[in-house]
Every structure is written in C-alpha cells, then in structure tokens.
Design a protein around this motif. Structure first.
Motif, PDB file in Angstrom:
ATOM      1  N   TYR A  13       0.621  -1.048  -0.095  1.00  0.00           N
ATOM      2  CA  TYR A  13      -0.104   0.147  -0.206  1.00  0.00           C
ATOM      3  C   TYR A  13       0.856   1.298  -0.157  1.00  0.00           C
ATOM      4  CZ  TYR A  13      -3.836  -3.126   1.131  1.00  0.00           C
ATOM      5  OH  TYR A  13      -5.263  -3.219   0.379  1.00  0.00           O
ATOM      6  N   ASN A 386       4.239 -11.868 -14.423  1.00  0.00           N
ATOM      7  CA  ASN A 386       3.397 -11.396 -15.093  1.00  0.00           C
ATOM      8  C   ASN A 386       3.251 -10.021 -13.863  1.00  0.00           C
ATOM      9  OD1 ASN A 386       3.027 -13.781 -16.716  1.00  0.00           O
ATOM     10  ND2 ASN A 386       1.787 -14.744 -15.219  1.00  0.00           N
ATOM     11  N   TYR A 387       2.816  -9.575 -12.817  1.00  0.00           N
ATOM     12  CA  TYR A 387       2.356  -8.810 -12.253  1.00  0.00           C
ATOM     13  C   TYR A 387       3.922  -8.026 -12.346  1.00  0.00           C
ATOM     14  CZ  TYR A 387      -1.785  -9.424 -10.134  1.00  0.00           C
ATOM     15  OH  TYR A 387      -3.395 -10.151 -10.104  1.00  0.00           O
ATOM     16  N   ALA A 390       3.720  -6.657 -16.207  1.00  0.00           N
ATOM     17  CA  ALA A 390       2.864  -5.299 -16.256  1.00  0.00           C
ATOM     18  C   ALA A 390       3.679  -4.312 -15.342  1.00  0.00           C
ATOM     19  CB  ALA A 390       1.610  -6.229 -15.620  1.00  0.00           C
TER      20      ALA A 390
ATOM     21  N   MET B   1      -5.915 -12.282  -8.757  1.00  0.00           N
ATOM     22  CA  MET B   1      -6.240 -10.210  -7.967  1.00  0.00           C
ATOM     23  C   MET B   1      -5.389 -10.217  -6.872  1.00  0.00           C
ATOM     24  SD  MET B   1      -9.844  -9.944  -9.668  1.00  0.00           S
ATOM     25  CE  MET B   1     -10.595 -10.622 -10.509  1.00  0.00           C
ATOM     26  N   VAL B   2      -6.015  -8.850  -6.546  1.00  0.00           N
ATOM     27  CA  VAL B   2      -5.222  -8.157  -5.332  1.00  0.00           C
ATOM     28  C   VAL B   2      -6.796  -7.369  -5.138  1.00  0.00           C
ATOM     29  CG1 VAL B   2      -3.572  -6.343  -4.922  1.00  0.00           C
ATOM     30  CG2 VAL B   2      -2.910  -7.320  -6.350  1.00  0.00           C
ATOM     31  N   VAL B   3      -6.596  -7.489  -3.469  1.00  0.00           N
ATOM     32  CA  VAL B   3      -7.199  -6.576  -2.605  1.00  0.00           C
ATOM     33  C   VAL B   3      -6.940  -5.553  -2.341  1.00  0.00           C
ATOM     34  CG1 VAL B   3      -9.059  -6.919  -0.069  1.00  0.00           C
ATOM     35  CG2 VAL B   3      -8.189  -9.097  -1.756  1.00  0.00           C
ATOM     36  N   LEU B   4      -7.491  -4.759  -2.287  1.00  0.00           N
ATOM     37  CA  LEU B   4      -7.135  -3.055  -2.336  1.00  0.00           C
ATOM     38  C   LEU B   4      -8.580  -2.614  -1.383  1.00  0.00           C
ATOM     39  CD1 LEU B   4      -5.295  -1.855  -5.323  1.00  0.00           C
ATOM     40  CD2 LEU B   4      -4.403  -2.018  -3.356  1.00  0.00           C
ATOM     41  N   PHE B   5      -7.665  -2.410  -0.653  1.00  0.00           N
ATOM     42  CA  PHE B   5      -9.436  -1.471   0.085  1.00  0.00           C
ATOM     43  C   PHE B   5     -10.455  -2.154   0.698  1.00  0.00           C
ATOM     44  CE2 PHE B   5      -6.190   1.872  -1.125  1.00  0.00           C
ATOM     45  CZ  PHE B   5      -5.416   1.898   0.418  1.00  0.00           C
ATOM     46  N   VAL B   9      -9.701  -6.251  -7.393  1.00  0.00           N
ATOM     47  CA  VAL B   9      -9.091  -5.396  -8.281  1.00  0.00           C
ATOM     48  C   VAL B   9      -7.994  -6.361  -9.331  1.00  0.00           C
ATOM     49  CG1 VAL B   9      -7.633  -3.869  -9.317  1.00  0.00           C
ATOM     50  CG2 VAL B   9      -9.043  -3.709  -7.092  1.00  0.00           C
ATOM     51  N   ASP B  10      -8.592  -6.974 -10.495  1.00  0.00           N
ATOM     52  CA  ASP B  10      -7.287  -7.462 -11.214  1.00  0.00           C
ATOM     53  C   ASP B  10      -6.005  -6.686 -11.432  1.00  0.00           C
ATOM     54  OD1 ASP B  10      -5.557  -8.760 -12.827  1.00  0.00           O
ATOM     55  OD2 ASP B  10      -7.734  -9.567 -13.960  1.00  0.00           O
ATOM     56  N   PHE B  11      -4.900  -6.178 -10.948  1.00  0.00           N
ATOM     57  CA  PHE B  11      -4.686  -5.099 -10.857  1.00  0.00           C
ATOM     58  C   PHE B  11      -3.590  -5.626 -12.079  1.00  0.00           C
ATOM     59  CE2 PHE B  11      -0.665  -2.844  -8.644  1.00  0.00           C
ATOM     60  CZ  PHE B  11      -1.200  -2.002  -8.702  1.00  0.00           C
ATOM     61  N   GLN B  12      -3.316  -6.611 -12.534  1.00  0.00           N
ATOM     62  CA  GLN B  12      -2.344  -6.936 -14.281  1.00  0.00           C
ATOM     63  C   GLN B  12      -3.262  -6.089 -15.121  1.00  0.00           C
ATOM     64  OE1 GLN B  12      -1.552 -11.149 -13.950  1.00  0.00           O
ATOM     65  NE2 GLN B  12      -0.663 -10.612 -16.296  1.00  0.00           N
TER      66      GLN B  12
END
Lengths: 473, 365
Positions: A13, A386-387, A390, B1-5, B9-12
């Motif tokens: 974050y 992958n991340y 990107a 998938m990333v959990v944001l707040f 979100v599929d950050f990629q």
C-alpha cells in the motif's frame, strides 16, 4: 494476520500510494508548466528589451562570477561578460585563490590596478587579498576581487560584499550567456517589487558552435552521455521548474545563472559555504526568511534558453556531480527541516519541501530498496513475474510519456533542435534512458547519501573539455 | 487478483490497460512532434518566401515619392500582394515587418511605412484586436496602432489606461504619451492601479522624445494616493529639473513608503535650493540605515560647505557604511575635500583610514 503479511501490506500500500502520488505530481507538473509557458510566451512576445538596455533609469545590475583555476579562458570569459548589452552593469570576477595565473592574466589583459578599498563585510568570507580596477575607462565596469580560496559559496559572498547594485546576478564564469540574458532575467524584478529571485534556464552546449564567446549554432551532443543530459535538462527546466515557478513554489535556482535581490540575499545570510548545494540552500533560506518575516515574495523563473553550459561527458565526472547534487539536496533539506509539513510556511512547508523530500531525496533510496527487495524475492521464488512485467512496462511507459511530452514542449516552444535527426536522437535517448542513464544517476545519488553519512565535504574535481570554438576572421 | 481497500481488483489487467493507453499517448505525442516540426519548417519556408515579396514592397515604399507634391501616398501595389493580403495570417506578417521597419527608421522612410500601412487598410486588423477577448491580442493591437501613429483611434486605446490587466494598461499608457506627449501623462491624475517600474522606464523613454511642454499636474501627482504615480512624478521632477515643486518633493520625505522617501532624496539632488540641506538633515536622525545613507549621498551631490559640521558628526557613526557615505560627502562639500577628509580621518584607528585611501584612489582613477 501474521506480521509478514502486515509488512507486505505496508510495503504494497505504501508503494502504491507513493507511486500514485508521484504520477499525479508529474501529470500536474505537465499541465501547469504548459500554462506557465503559454503565459510567458504571450507576455514576452511584445516586450521590447532594448529600452531597458539603454535606459539610464534601469536599475544597476552586478554580475558576480567566481573563478578558480580558469587561466585558460578567464580573459575571454571576462570579455564576454563585459560585452553584455546593459547600461548600468558592473562585472565582478572573484578570483577564489586560484593556483594558476588567472589573476595575472586579468591584470595584464585589462590594465587592472590594485586599489585600496574599504569593505564592510556584511557576509563573512575568507580574507580578501586585493581589489583591482582597470585604469582603462573602456573596462570601467570590471572589478576583480582576489581572495583566499574558500569555495564557490565563499567567493559569491565576497562578490556580494563588493557589489554596488541592488540586483546581483550570480553565474558560473565559464557559462555562455545569451546577449539579452541580463535584460530578460531582471525584467521580473521591474514588473513586481515582490520578486526576490529570478532563475534562468541552463542548456547543454556540448558540441554546439561557439564563436567569440557567443553560441552561434545549437547541435545535439555527438556522444550519448551529454545527450541524456540534454533530455534531462529539457524535462527539468521546461516542465518541472516552470510548473513550480507558476505555483511560486520553486526551491532551486541554478547556481550557473540566477538573479537576486541583494538586500534579501544578505539579510537571509548569503550563500552557505558549509554545503555543496549552496544554490538550492540559498533559495530555501531566502524563502524561509520571507515566510518568517510574513512579507509577500516571489521566486520567478524564465524558461527562455539564456545560459549554456558544458555537461560532464564521462561517467566519473557525472557521478561526482550527481553525488554532490544529492548531498546538496540532503544538506538543504536537513538544515530547514523545521519547515517540513509546517503550515506556518504555507506552500513552501506543505508542498514544495515535502515534494523534494519524498520525490527528490527519497526516490533513489526507495528505488534501491525496491531493487534489493525484488532480487531477494526472486531468489526465494516469490515474484509473480506476470505482475512484475506489467508493472515495469507501466512505469517505464509513463516515464517515456513524460519525457516525450517534454520534447514536444521543446519543439512547440523554443525548438532549439530543428533537425529531424536531432529529434530522432532525443527519442532514442528517451528509450535508452531508463536502462542506462537513470540507474547510473540513482547509483550516484545513493553515493551522495553515503557521502553524507561518511561526512564527506568538498566538490571533487570537475574537469571540462571546453567548447567547440570557431573564430571569425 | 489483488484486494485493495476491501475491493478485488485485477491489478494486472488495470496495469496492462493503463500501459496501452500510455502507449497510445506516446505515439500520438511523437506524431505531434514530427507534425509540428514539419509544420514549423514549412511555415518558415513559406514565411521566408512571402516576406521576400513584402520586403520588396517595403523597400519601394521607403523611397516612394508621389509624382507631384501635395498628392496622397499611393504606392502601386502588385496584384500578387493584394491576393496574399486576403489571408489574415499574411496581413499579420506584413504588419510585423512594417512595425519592425518603422522602429528602425526615421525621416521620410519612417512616414512612408505608416502610409503603406494605411493604404493597405492594415489598421483595420490592428483595430479589431482591441476588442479581442485575449489580453495579449489587445496589447498587440495597441502596440501596432501606436507604432503606426494611428492617433485617430487614441480614444479607443485610452479606455484601457486603468485596465485590470497590467500589460494592457501599460501599453495604453505608452500609447497616450506617444500621441499626446507630456499632455498624455494626464492619466496619472486618475489611475488607481500601479504603474510598474518597467513601464515607468518605458514612459520616461517615450516622454524623452516628446517636445517639451510645461508640466501641469506634477504637484498633484506628487501627492497622489497611488505610490507608483509619486515615484514616476519624482523621476520626472529630477530629470526635467522642475524646481517649483521642491516643497512637494521635500514633503515626500515623510511618506510612509520607503521607496518614495529614498527616491525623493535622489530627486532633491537635481532640484535643490538653499533650504534643501536643512530639510534633508532634519530627516536624518529619525531615518533608518538606508535613509541615512541616502541622505548622505544626496548631501554629497549638493556639496554645500555649510553641511560640514553635520557630516563630521555623521562620520563618527559606528556603522562603516555611514562612515563611507559621510566621507564621500565631506570630499564633495569642502573646498579642499581630500585634505578636510584627511584631517577628519586622522584621529580614527584602522581600518577606517582605508576609506580615505580608497576615496583618494577613486579621485585619481
């Protein structure tokens, strides 16, 4: 929740917020600089500077040029300064204890005589050994101050002590000034009495053609290292400084060319000879002085290319320069840490200072920590490639866009590089910069941080190749 | 998938999309760079070609004389030029050339440039600019009409003399002085906005070229509520040596604005009378360092031997800057200046004796 996941969350974050803020800042800088340049262009499209050059009512201006071991070019540099088109001009060359024959060359070339001179030292400096004035009326504008070696800041302070005018312009003696540079840089002082300092653009002169001390043809440098710096300077001066100036939040005016209200400069304490970033530190201190006084003030900036300088063309010299810049930044920020997020200092404390802290001082450290973390994670096979790709593509692409926007601004405004091949070269260095130049600058900046930790002082040796000279017949 | 707040979100995917958008941006800007460079180059070429024709026309205009004396200026203009001038951008290029030429010429040629500008009705384009919503276009319009001596439109320009925009009002003020000379300065009676230092310099330059007329408003301007008007009036007083406003200038020594106090001292150097020294000296004690030095500098210019006692007392001040200024004033006030200063300085310890050496050397150099 395990402590490991807490650390990962904080890092994730934290970096996300940091990167997002950085991107927002850069976008804002782009937009604001566009407005600033447009306004500057409109304002100066109808200004007739000739009036100022010849008017006896124009304010007196003193140019201060410190010189250390510049014997090879000091006579020509002085001539170039004396030929500047301005009626009320005084030129002070401060010989900062040169070990070569700089002083003798000046004495011989300009019929200088040592004169008794009483000076009230408003700024403390190393001992002044003598003041020289020309016995030839043609050179009446020239004064040479000969003093013990004390570094650039000390030499500038000495020049300020002897300056007889209220506006002083501090320059590097080996810079090439445009003919109307003085007129343009002092205009803001005449338009607004709140202006305490006015900065000019520095451009790279490597491989440009210089004739009798004047730059007559602009070329892109032939080698890559100075070319990277051309791109970097365009980005910094046309975008960054323009935007900060528009917000009246500028924290640095290049030591190579800046004009100051002498009284404020003296009251703020002059140049600090204990730092290697005396140019930035002075601006921060002058601003702080005005903030604490509670008086309105402005630090302005002229985006016109007024001053040309030679950029380091080898990695060793460039590395020293960038380490020194970082040391200067850290020293200036540390000396004025009281302003950090201090609302009493308004925009200076709440925006300018934090920006420099987070995105100039911390950026290389964060980048380095990021690289090390990545390596560690890669070793333990904990990287989602992958991340990674990107994210890397996104960041590099954003950097490209910002640089290319700067090139666009250059073409749209001053268009100093008119040939297609020059633009192709600029685009090529844009593509290469994140992989060659940027890592080097990050490394040199980290070295600067380390030098602070090791309490290293001084500038380190800076050698130059010299300009490509042609002489008219 | 990333959990944001707490949001998945599929950050990629977001990053890939953002990168694609950025690359579209990059390619667009690169394209723009080359298009702009090409347009600029092309425009430069076209301009050079067209300016060639314009310059030929201007050259003809410079040496043109009507066949008979008293006839109007009517230069034969080729049809090609008329065709070009149907385009506004070309009209502007010609105006720019005419403006440049007129600034650098004098005499008959200077007048002929104006005649050509009028013959081709180019003033209409300049006039139109006065009603533009862009401040810089307005400024350009005023400048063109002014340089081309279009005094018939003076009233339209005078309307901008106290405009909110500093550049517009500056240009309008210059235009008024250009057309009406000293009388044009009447705007100083009414303006409420500041006249910048930059524009005061320009106004002084303009006034210098106008035939001299007596100032009628100087005394009023010296008491204006607008500080910049007072500063300008003080310079006029000094430059034109207007002795009859001496008392008003002395009155300015009490003004709340430091710049006005200092400028009035500078002005008194040019309009001093036998009362001046006394008036200045009476302000000395209550003044700050800057004013004290300015007082001594003014006394140095006045050079009245009656001030010597005061100057000797000033020399005793601890501040070396005051000492230096007092020493200079002693030299210019006494008949045998250097000797008088020598006697005054003799009693002083080093380093102050060096002041004497310096001033002696200055006198020789």
């Amino acid at each position: 929740m395990s402590w490991q996941s807490v650390v990962v969350d904080i890092l994730t974050y934290g970096l996300l917020i940091y990167s997002t803020l950085l991107i927002i800042f850069y976008i804002s800088i782009g937009v604001i600089s566009l407005k600033g340049i447009k306004l500057h262009f409109r304002k100066n499209s109808f200004s007739d500077f000739r009036v100022l050059a010849t008017s006896s009512d124009a304010p007196g201006v003193t140019i201060i040029a410190p010189a250390y071991n510049e014997a090879a070019s000091i006579v020509e540099n002085a001539r170039s300064l004396l030929s500047i088109y301005y009626e009320n001009l005084e030129v002070i060359i401060v010989n900062d204890g040169s070990k070569d024959n700089s002083l003798e060359r000046l004495i011989e070339a300009y019929d200088m005589k040592k004169i008794p001179f009483f000076v009230h030292e408003q700024l403390n400096t190393k001992t002044v050994r003598g003041i020289y004035k020309s016995s030839n009326p043609v050179f009446h504008k020239l004064t040479v101050v000969d003093k013990q070696n004390g570094g650039k800041a000390d030499a500038l302070n000495s020049g300020v002590n002897f300056a007889s005018n209220d506006i002083v312009i501090c320059i590097d003696v080996d810079c090439i000034l445009e003919q109307d540079a003085v007129l343009r840089i002092i205009k803001p002082f005449l338009e607004d009495p709140d202006v305490i300092c006015s900065g000019g653009v520095i451009r790279i002169a490597n491989d440009c053609v210089v004739e009798n001390g004047r730059l007559v043809q602009v070329n892109m440098p032939k080698t890559f290292l100075p070319s990277f710096q051309v791109l970097e300077y365009i980005r910094a001066f046309l975008l960054g400084r323009m935007a900060w100036s528009k917000l009246n939040g500028l924290l640095i005016v290049s030591g190579a060319f800046g004009a100051f209200n002498k009284n404020i400069l003296i009251k703020a304490g002059g140049y600090d000879h204990r730092t290697v970033g005396e140019d930035m530190e002075l601006i921060v201190r002058m601003r702080r002085y005005m903030e604490e006084l509670g008086k309105p003030y402005k630090v302005t900036y002229i985006p016109d290319p007024l001053c040309w300088t030679e950029a380091p063309s080898d990695y060793k010299i460039l590395g020293r320069q960038r380490s020194r810049w970082m040391r200067g930044t850290v020293e200036a920020l540390f000396a004025h840490r009281r302003m950090f997020f201090n609302p009493n200092y308004h925009l200076l404390g709440m925006l300018s200072y934090p920006f420099w802290f987070f995105f100039e001082f911390l950026a290389p450290i964060i980048e380095f920590v990021g690289m090390v973390t990545l390596l560690l994670l890669a070793v333990f096979n904990r990287v989602d490639w992958n991340y990674f790709w990107a994210l890397l593509i996104f960041i590099v692409s954003f950097g490209y866009l910002y640089s290319i926007f700067a090139i666009f601004m250059e073409v749209a405004t001053y268009c100093q590089y008119k040939r297609y091949r020059d633009i192709f070269k600029l685009l090529l260095v844009t593509l290469l910069e994140p992989f060659i130049f940027h890592p080097f600058v990050v490394w040199a900046s980290l070295k600067g941080d380390l030098d602070i930790y090791r309490n290293k002082k001084g500038w380190g040796e800076m050698t130059r190749k010299g300009f490509q000279q042609t002489k008219t017949t | 998938m990333v959990v944001l707040f707490n949001v998945e979100v599929d950050f990629q995917k977001v990053l890939n999309t953002a990168s694609a958008v950025i690359w579209i941006g990059i390619l667009t800007v690169v394209l723009l760079i080359f298009v702009m460079l090409t347009i600029k180059k092309q425009r430069e070429k076209t301009k050079e070609k067209i300016l060639k024709s314009f310059r030929l026309l201007i050259e003809k205009a410079l040496f043109y004389e009507p066949d008979e004396e008293g006839l109007d200026f009517k230069l034969p203009v080729p049809e090609k030029i008329h065709k070009l001038l149907r385009k506004r951008v070309f009209q502007q290029w010609l105006i720019d050339e005419l403006v440049r030429a007129r600034k650098n010429l004098s005499g008959n040629a200077h007048e002929n440039i104006k005649n050509l500008y009028e013959q081709l009705n180019l003033f209409q384009l300049s006039l139109k600019k006065l009603s533009s919503i862009n401040w810089n276009v307005k400024v350009q319009g005023i400048q063109e009409l002014c340089i081309m001596d279009q005094s018939r439109f003076m009233e339209s320009m005078a309307a901008f003399v106290d405009h909110d925009n500093a550049d517009i009002r500056a240009e309008a003020q210059i235009a008024l002085v250009h057309f009406r000379g000293f009388q044009g300065l009447d705007f100083l009676d009414t303006i409420t906005k500041p006249v910048s230092y930059w524009n005061r310099i320009r106004l002084l330059e303009k006034v210098a070229f106008a035939p001299y007329q007596e100032f009628t408003g100087l005394a009023r301007w010296l008491q204006s509520p607008n500080d910049s008007v007072i500063l300008f009036a003080l310079r006029l007083t000094g430059i034109y040596h207007i002795f009859n406003v001496h008392d008003e200038v002395v009155g300015c020594l009490n003004h709340g604005n430091e710049s006005i106090r200092i400028e009035s001292l500078r002005t008194l150097e040019d309009v001093y009378s036998e009362k001046t020294s006394k008036a200045i000296i009476s302000r000395y004690e209550e003044g700050d360092l800057k004013l004290k030095i300015a007082v001594l500098q003014t006394l140095s210019k006045i050079g009245d031997s009656g001030n010597l006692d005061f100057l000797r007392a000033a020399w005793k001040n601890d501040d070396p800057r005051i000492k230096l200024a007092a020493a200079r004033a002693i030299i210019s006030s006494a008949d045998d200046g250097i000797e008088t200063l020598k006697k005054t300085v003799e009693a002083e310890p080093m380093p102050y004796q060096i002041i004497f050496e310096q001033l002696k050397a200055e006198a020789i150099l």
